[in-house]
Design a protein around this motif. Structure first.
Motif, mmCIF file in Angstrom:
data_model
loop_
_atom_site.group_PDB
_atom_site.id
_atom_site.type_symbol
_atom_site.label_atom_id
_atom_site.label_comp_id
_atom_site.label_asym_id
_atom_site.label_seq_id
_atom_site.Cartn_x
_atom_site.Cartn_y
_atom_site.Cartn_z
ATOM 1 N N ALA A 255 -3.164 -15.957 -2.648
ATOM 2 C CA ALA A 255 -4.232 -14.960 -2.607
ATOM 3 C C ALA A 255 -4.179 -14.149 -1.316
ATOM 4 C CB ALA A 255 -5.588 -15.632 -2.750
ATOM 5 N N GLU A 256 -4.005 -14.835 -0.182
ATOM 6 C CA GLU A 256 -3.926 -14.138 1.108
ATOM 7 C C GLU A 256 -2.735 -13.187 1.141
ATOM 8 O OE1 GLU A 256 -5.793 -17.349 4.282
ATOM 9 O OE2 GLU A 256 -3.725 -17.607 3.573
ATOM 10 N N SER A 257 -1.608 -13.635 0.640
ATOM 11 C CA SER A 257 -0.398 -12.806 0.637
ATOM 12 C C SER A 257 -0.586 -11.564 -0.218
ATOM 13 C CB SER A 257 0.793 -13.616 0.109
ATOM 14 O OG SER A 257 1.003 -14.776 0.862
ATOM 15 N N LEU A 258 -1.171 -11.750 -1.397
ATOM 16 C CA LEU A 258 -1.357 -10.628 -2.307
ATOM 17 C C LEU A 258 -2.325 -9.602 -1.727
ATOM 18 C CD1 LEU A 258 -0.373 -9.664 -5.029
ATOM 19 C CD2 LEU A 258 -2.289 -10.868 -6.099
ATOM 20 N N ILE A 259 -3.380 -10.064 -1.084
ATOM 21 C CA ILE A 259 -4.341 -9.145 -0.455
ATOM 22 C C ILE A 259 -3.663 -8.364 0.664
ATOM 23 C CG2 ILE A 259 -6.424 -9.027 0.970
ATOM 24 C CD1 ILE A 259 -7.501 -11.393 -0.647
ATOM 25 N N LEU A 260 -2.908 -9.052 1.508
ATOM 26 C CA LEU A 260 -2.230 -8.378 2.610
ATOM 27 C C LEU A 260 -1.228 -7.344 2.105
ATOM 28 C CD1 LEU A 260 -1.433 -10.958 5.447
ATOM 29 C CD2 LEU A 260 -2.701 -8.820 5.634
ATOM 30 N N LEU A 261 -0.457 -7.713 1.088
ATOM 31 C CA LEU A 261 0.523 -6.777 0.547
ATOM 32 C C LEU A 261 -0.162 -5.551 -0.049
ATOM 33 C CD1 LEU A 261 3.176 -9.112 -1.154
ATOM 34 C CD2 LEU A 261 3.394 -7.809 0.963
ATOM 35 N N THR A 262 -1.281 -5.753 -0.709
ATOM 36 C CA THR A 262 -2.033 -4.621 -1.259
ATOM 37 C C THR A 262 -2.517 -3.696 -0.152
ATOM 38 O OG1 THR A 262 -2.768 -5.989 -3.132
ATOM 39 C CG2 THR A 262 -4.009 -3.972 -2.679
ATOM 40 N N LEU A 263 -3.034 -4.280 0.923
ATOM 41 C CA LEU A 263 -3.511 -3.481 2.050
ATOM 42 C C LEU A 263 -2.367 -2.729 2.716
ATOM 43 C CD1 LEU A 263 -6.074 -5.956 3.668
ATOM 44 C CD2 LEU A 263 -6.579 -3.924 2.300
ATOM 45 N N TYR A 264 -1.246 -3.409 2.926
ATOM 46 C CA TYR A 264 -0.087 -2.748 3.534
ATOM 47 C C TYR A 264 0.420 -1.608 2.654
ATOM 48 C CZ TYR A 264 0.808 -5.823 7.538
ATOM 49 O OH TYR A 264 0.726 -6.490 8.740
ATOM 50 N N THR A 265 0.485 -1.848 1.351
ATOM 51 C CA THR A 265 0.965 -0.814 0.432
ATOM 52 C C THR A 265 0.071 0.417 0.478
ATOM 53 O OG1 THR A 265 1.901 -2.501 -1.046
ATOM 54 C CG2 THR A 265 1.546 -0.311 -1.966
ATOM 55 N N ALA A 266 -1.235 0.196 0.441
ATOM 56 C CA ALA A 266 -2.180 1.311 0.502
ATOM 57 C C ALA A 266 -2.068 2.051 1.831
ATOM 58 C CB ALA A 266 -3.602 0.796 0.293
ATOM 59 N N PHE A 267 -1.925 1.304 2.918
ATOM 60 C CA PHE A 267 -1.812 1.933 4.239
ATOM 61 C C PHE A 267 -0.533 2.757 4.345
ATOM 62 C CE2 PHE A 267 0.117 1.666 8.498
ATOM 63 C CZ PHE A 267 -0.799 2.434 9.209
ATOM 64 N N PHE A 268 0.596 2.203 3.910
ATOM 65 C CA PHE A 268 1.869 2.932 3.998
ATOM 66 C C PHE A 268 1.820 4.215 3.180
ATOM 67 C CE2 PHE A 268 4.100 -1.395 4.708
ATOM 68 C CZ PHE A 268 3.863 -1.316 6.066
ATOM 69 N N ALA A 269 1.223 4.141 1.986
ATOM 70 C CA ALA A 269 1.129 5.334 1.137
ATOM 71 C C ALA A 269 0.231 6.386 1.782
ATOM 72 C CB ALA A 269 0.593 4.949 -0.237
ATOM 73 N N ALA A 270 -0.936 5.970 2.252
ATOM 74 C CA ALA A 270 -1.875 6.914 2.860
ATOM 75 C C ALA A 270 -1.298 7.517 4.138
ATOM 76 C CB ALA A 270 -3.202 6.210 3.158
ATOM 77 N N ALA A 271 -0.640 6.689 4.947
ATOM 78 C CA ALA A 271 -0.065 7.183 6.200
ATOM 79 C C ALA A 271 1.060 8.172 5.948
ATOM 80 C CB ALA A 271 0.446 6.009 7.036
ATOM 81 N N THR A 272 1.877 7.926 4.925
ATOM 82 C CA THR A 272 2.971 8.845 4.604
ATOM 83 C C THR A 272 2.436 10.198 4.165
ATOM 84 O OG1 THR A 272 4.376 6.987 3.908
ATOM 85 C CG2 THR A 272 5.018 9.182 3.181
ATOM 86 N N ILE A 273 1.452 10.184 3.269
ATOM 87 C CA ILE A 273 0.872 11.434 2.781
ATOM 88 C C ILE A 273 0.199 12.200 3.919
ATOM 89 C CG2 ILE A 273 -0.901 12.411 1.277
ATOM 90 C CD1 ILE A 273 -0.320 10.127 -0.685
ATOM 91 N N THR A 274 -0.553 11.479 4.744
ATOM 92 C CA THR A 274 -1.252 12.125 5.860
ATOM 93 C C THR A 274 -0.263 12.722 6.861
ATOM 94 O OG1 THR A 274 -3.102 10.584 5.654
ATOM 95 C CG2 THR A 274 -2.889 11.762 7.736
ATOM 96 N N LEU A 275 0.791 11.977 7.154
ATOM 97 C CA LEU A 275 1.773 12.437 8.138
ATOM 98 C C LEU A 275 2.465 13.707 7.673
ATOM 99 C CD1 LEU A 275 3.095 11.629 10.854
ATOM 100 C CD2 LEU A 275 4.833 10.426 9.530
ATOM 101 N N VAL A 276 2.928 13.713 6.426
ATOM 102 C CA VAL A 276 3.619 14.899 5.915
ATOM 103 C C VAL A 276 2.650 16.065 5.755
ATOM 104 C CG1 VAL A 276 4.947 15.827 3.984
ATOM 105 C CG2 VAL A 276 5.339 13.477 4.742
#
Length: 282
Positions: A255-276
């Motif tokens: 459960a902890e791993s899945l939550i962390l991966l979800t958060l990282y995935t959302a952050f990476f996507a949002a950061a990429t879009i914001t940066l570009v």
């Protein structure tokens, strides 16, 4: 939304005709089959408990090559090697747009920046889902062939086990793909992005985890790293003892791993879009 869908379709069309795309995906399928089945089957038929088969007894080794074990087996190499390849794909997909100058054309003449970059990320996400499903199907076919050859049961895993395996694979490879996309946007080029990503996946995280064994306070950081979350999620699928595949851990719960991966995935996507979106193209 229409721009996002149109961008995703365009990016999928571009990816489909890109040789590097097929090379990366084909390499992962080949490595998966080689390390999960070919070497283990050779060790099983020769009767040698080699390092390649983790020294497992023949009976256990055979059980790991049957269809019922596919959800566990095909996720074990994703934490490090599969993740590294998908990080390369994400870095190349975003970074090459800067190297070729195609981002200038797309972002100045096409849809909004957010829709253009979001379309690429959606396309990459669909590729990850398709790759996981294809890998699962290929592994199941190979496992069924081995089971038939060795006169073993070809019973498939339960639906819940299949779902867990597909979810695990998608979460791990999806996170690493979007991590590569972010690095590609940061580096504005494919070469540096790929180099930085591989150094992080294969070297930096392993060194930090090794340091945490000596200096305990750093464990609070290393236990929350992307690689730790990916490795722990893959480790949660394991049912057989013995040495784990490199990158596979038991640090966090599923459960902890899945939550962390979800958060990282959302952050990476949002950061990429914001940066570009906010960055100048020159």
């Amino acid at each position: 939304m229409n721009d996002l869908v149109a961008s995703a379709r365009a990016e999928l069309l571009w990816l489909r005709g890109w040789p590097a795309f097929w090379i990366v995906l084909g390499t992962w399928i080949l490595l998966n089959l080689t390390f999960s089945y070919l070497f283990n089957y050779l060790a099983y038929t020769s009767g040698e408990q080699s390092a390649m088969s983790d020294g497992l007894p023949k009976e256990v080794l055979l059980q790991q090559m049957l269809p019922a074990a596919v959800p566990e087996v095909f996720t074990q190499g994703m934490a490090m090697f599969g993740g590294a390849l998908m990080l390369i794909l994400g870095a190349l997909a975003v970074g090459s747009g800067y190297g070729w100058g195609t981002w200038k054309t797309v972002l100045t003449q096409g849809p909004s920046r957010s829709a253009a970059v979001g379309g690429l990320l959606v396309g990459l996400a669909l590729v990850v889902v398709a790759l996981v499903c294809v890998a699962f199907a290929v592994d199941t076919g190979v496992a069924a062939l081995i089971a038939s050859t060795e006169s073993q049961s070809i019973a498939l895993p339960s639906a819940s086990h299949v779902f867990d395996g597909l979810l695990t694979g998608t979460a791990i490879l999806g996170m690493w793909t979007l991590a590569g996309a972010l690095i590609g946007a940061l580096a504005r080029g494919p070469a540096l992005a790929v180099g930085l990503g591989l150094v992080w996946v294969l070297v930096v995280e392993n060194l930090l985890r090794a340091t945490s064994a000596i200096f305990a306070p750093i464990a609070a950081l290393t236990d929350r790293l992307p690689g730790t979350a990916a490795g722990s999620l893959a480790g949660a699928m394991r049912t057989v003892g013995g040495p784990a595949t490199p990158g596979v851990l038991d640090t966090l719960s599923r459960a902890e791993s899945l939550i962390l991966l979800t958060l990282y995935t959302a952050f990476f996507a949002a950061a990429t879009i914001t940066l570009v979106h906010r960055r100048d193209l020159t």
